[in-house]
Structures are given as C-alpha cells and as structure tokens.
Design an enzyme around this catalytic site. Structure first.
Site, short mmCIF file in Angstrom:
data_model
loop_
_atom_site.label_atom_id
_atom_site.label_comp_id
_atom_site.label_asym_id
_atom_site.label_seq_id
_atom_site.Cartn_x
_atom_site.Cartn_y
_atom_site.Cartn_z
CG HIS A 90 -32.87 1.33 31.79
ND1 HIS A 90 -33.37 1.20 30.57
CD2 HIS A 90 -33.74 1.77 32.49
CE1 HIS A 90 -34.57 1.49 30.55
NE2 HIS A 90 -35.09 2.16 31.62
CG ASP A 120 -31.81 -0.76 28.18
OD1 ASP A 120 -31.68 -1.50 29.15
OD2 ASP A 120 -32.66 0.14 28.21
CB SER A 198 -38.15 1.22 31.36
OG SER A 198 -37.56 2.60 31.01
N GLY A 260 -12.07 -3.81 17.05
CA GLY A 260 -11.25 -2.98 17.64
C GLY A 260 -10.61 -1.54 17.09
#
Length: 446
Positions: A90, A120, A198, A260
């Site tokens: 991010h 992330d 971060s 799925g």
C-alpha cells in the site's frame, strides 16, 4: 569420648554456618542494583537502534491524480546486501516513481521488483556501488506474547524514529476480503507506530525483524488514517514475509491456487456459504452448505490455514476435499485453478489487442512456472494466459504455444499475430492446459 564428638560436631556446624553467611554476603554484594538493571535494558535498546538504523530506509512513492503529482511516504528495510528492500504494497501501489532514502540522506531511484496485495508485501531494488547493511529476519513462530518489541520507521517524515513496547498478540486477522482474498498473520504490538511507519521493521531485542509494520487501529476498530495515536499496531509476521518475498524475487508476482468458494468457520469445520459458477469447487461437485472437514487427508479447522493450503497448491493439481453433506461424509476431486486477477488484487484494465479481440491477456512464460503449473515442463515455450473475461474460451493459466500454426514467444508476438489474422474473423490457437494440448478455433471480437 562422647563429649569430644559433641564438641567436634558443634564446631563443624559453626564453621559451615560461617561459610554460608560469608557466601551469602558475597552473593548479595555481586547482585546488580535496580539502576544497573535498568541501565542494561536501556543499553540493549540503544544498541538495537544503533545497529539497525543504517539498514532502515524511507520510501517515497509519487502518484499522478487528475494530472497532479501526489506523494505517499512510508518506510522499508534492506534485507539483501545487493539492495533488495521490503516495504508494504500500500506504500508503493500505483506509483509512477519510487525513491528510497538511506540513513545520512543518500537518495536512490528504486525499481519495483514485485508486489502482493493480498499480503500487503512489496520488494524494491536499489543499485549501490557499495555493499549495503541488512537486517536479519527472525523465525516468527518463536515470537512470544510479552517479549520486547522495537519499531523503527519514518512517521510524519521524522526519519528513523524508535519506539518500544511489547508483543501484545499473535496470529491476528483483521482485514475483510472485500473482493481481494487476503492472507493474514499479524503480530500485535503496543510499540508506538503511526502514519509513515508502514513498511518499516518490528524488531526483537536482538535486532532481528519479527514483522513488517503494516496496520494501525483505533479504539473503535476503524483504520487510523489521520495523524493520531492509534489503539494498537500490527506487523506482518516475518515467516510470511520470507515466504512471499522469496517468490516475488523469483517471479515478480505470486501464483496462487484457487477453489472458488465463500466460506465461514464453524465448530465442525468450514461451511461453504456459496460456490462460484464454473470455478474448481463447482466443477468438482461442491455445494452450498457443505461442511469441509478434510483437505488431502488433513483435518480442516481454521479458515486462514485452509486458504493457505489452497493458495500453495499447484495450479492443475487434483486435490481431495472431504465434506459433510446431510450428515454423511463425501469426498470430491477438485482441480485447483489459478486465482483470478481481481481476487489477487491485480488490475484487469488492459489496452492490448488480445484483451480487446479475445478477452484475455498473456504474459511471457517465466522460469518457475513449471513448478506452479502441473502441466508445464522446462522445455515448453509460449505465453501464459494471465487474465480472462467471464466468457473467455481459453482458461486462465493455459499456455498458448502457437497462433494459426506460428510459434509464440512473447506477448508482443501474440498481439502481432492476432493483428495479422484479424481480417479472417477467427484464429486457431494451439493451447496446453490441464486438459492436454489441443487446437481451439476462436472467434475474434469486433
């Protein structure tokens, strides 16, 4: 005689007592004072900060928004001497340019090696003429709640800010899938972190990375996006970082298996809430309200663990899924597919000829694909189908070997051959997939 024995016994007891007293005094004299103990702890924190900060970097990502540049600030750390850096997805997502600043102020243009939105995690690379300092990653399985935690990063552009606390939790899962299937293993800490931290490291008292700082939460459990003290900080566990980072270094992206289904954890196992049409679970016979109890013979209890098992399965591999249906156990054979781009957090926007005329995109066959796709070998050539629309006649993960009998070696080759055959209205593709090698006639979109 008895009196002599008595006198000797008393003398021995006296000498032993004196010895114990002097020994005890000696021990008490060598005991550290409270100030000395605090000084030792203080020195440990100071030493970790001194050793670690040279390998911790500031990350600046420039994006364009409506024709204007915007800048996202974050942190990162060097984990290989050649200049490879871990940070958060991010922090660098959608960046047109990425800069990295080292301790001392030196700046480098950084190349994005690979990124994985579901965890992330992102890997950057800078080129330096000299060998760079690195941080070692610890085994996060050995991290214990209550141990010291040290966060270092760049909150509010205050470079190399050091804060301390403890590990206050492990194995946290906080983020909803929200369209992207997430793989989460967060270490919780009360070490002060905030906007700009971060991508920076969470360290143990030995200066080893136990996680990448990634998320902060308010007391009301909403994301803390403003410049305020958050209720708790969360770092991506180092073992997950190593696992994803290794694949990003090798392939530039993560190829994950896909079943799925939408699911929820219950007492007996995992309940299937819904089954996506024409996906592996549907094709294999799974139904809504089935309770999954085993995967390839292993007992299923935890949703996140089950997601990891599916994600790590080879594309094209047949897997055995045992379910409870109407109180009876049934076992189904399901062929694992590659995770669709949307669920993997990758954009599907594309201006290529293949996307417009066939409803699919392709990428070059890469080293390591044969390890993830059971039907590929090291001798194969062609392009891998990377993204498809719902109505695509070619499955995701299939290898396109030739177009109208002409060999394909790259995505550019594929687009060029499509343009050559577009006047005919259809083309013949030679395709290799879990169904074997076959020739498929495909109509081109207008």
């Amino acid at each position: 005689m008895k009196k002599n024995i008595y006198v000797c016994s008393r003398l021995i007891i006296f000498l032993v007592s004196v010895s114990v007293i002097f020994s005890s005094c000696g021990i008490r004299n060598t005991q550290p004072t409270d100030v000395q103990l605090l000084g030792s702890i203080e020195n440990a924190f100071v030493n970790v900060a001194k050793r670690s900060t040279p390998a911790i970097v500031g990350v600046s990502a420039v994006r364009w928004d409506e024709g204007k540049p915007t800048q996202q600030e974050g942190s990162g750390f060097i984990f290989q001497k050649a200049g490879y850096i871990f940070t958060n997805d991010h922090v660098v997502k959608g960046a047109a340019a990425i800069k990295v600043q080292l301790l001392g102020g030196r700046e480098f243009e950084a190349k994005l090696i690979g990124t994985d939105p579901p965890t992330d995690i992102a890997v950057l690379k800078i080129n330096s003429a000299e060998e760079l300092p690195v941080l070692r990653l610890a085994d996060s399985e050995r991290v214990q709640v209550g141990q010291f935690a040290i966060a270092i990063g760049n909150p509010f552009q205050l470079n190399h800010t050091v804060t301390t606390g403890i590990v206050s939790g492990k194995g946290r899962t906080l983020l909803p899938d929200a369209g992207i299937i997430r793989y989460q293993d967060f270490i919780q800490t009360d070490a002060w972190i905030n906007t700009g931290n971060s991508g920076g490291p969470l360290l143990n008292i030995h200066g080893e990375v136990i996680g990448i700082n990634a998320l902060i939460r308010r007391a009301d459990n909403t994301p803390a996006t403003q410049a305020v003290r958050a209720g708790a900080g969360f770092a991506i566990a180092s073992n997950l970082v190593v696992k994803i980072g290794t694949q990003l270094l090798t392939h530039g992206k993560i190829i994950r298996g896909f079943l799925g289904i939408r699911m929820e954890e219950i007492t007996q196992g995992i309940r299937v809430r819904s089954v996506l049409k024409n996906m592996p679970a549907h094709l294999g016979g799974l139904q809504r309200n089935d309770i999954i109890v085993k995967y390839n013979g292993q007992r299923v209890n935890d949703v996140n663990e089950f997601k990891m098992w599916i994600a790590d399965s080879q594309v094209g591999k047949d897997s055995q899924i045992t379910v409870l249906r109407n109180g009876h156990e049934r076992t189904f054979t399901v062929t694992i597919a590659e995770m669709p781009s949307l669920q993997a957090g990758r954009s599907v926007g594309n201006d290529s000829v293949a996307w417009k005329r066939l409803g699919l995109t392709v990428r070059k066959l890469e080293k390591g694909d044969s390890e993830r796709y059971t039907y590929l070998t090291d001798e194969d050539h062609g392009v891998i189908v990377d993204m498809v629309t719902e109505r695509s006649p070619i499955p995701r993960g299939a290898l396109i070997i030739a177009v109208d009998g002409k060999s394909v070696r790259s995505a550019q080759d594929f687009d060029a051959l499509l343009q050559m055959g577009q006047d005919l209205g259809e083309i013949i593709l030679e395709v290799k997939s879990s169904h074997g090698t076959e020739k498929i006639t495909v109509k081109l979109n207008d």
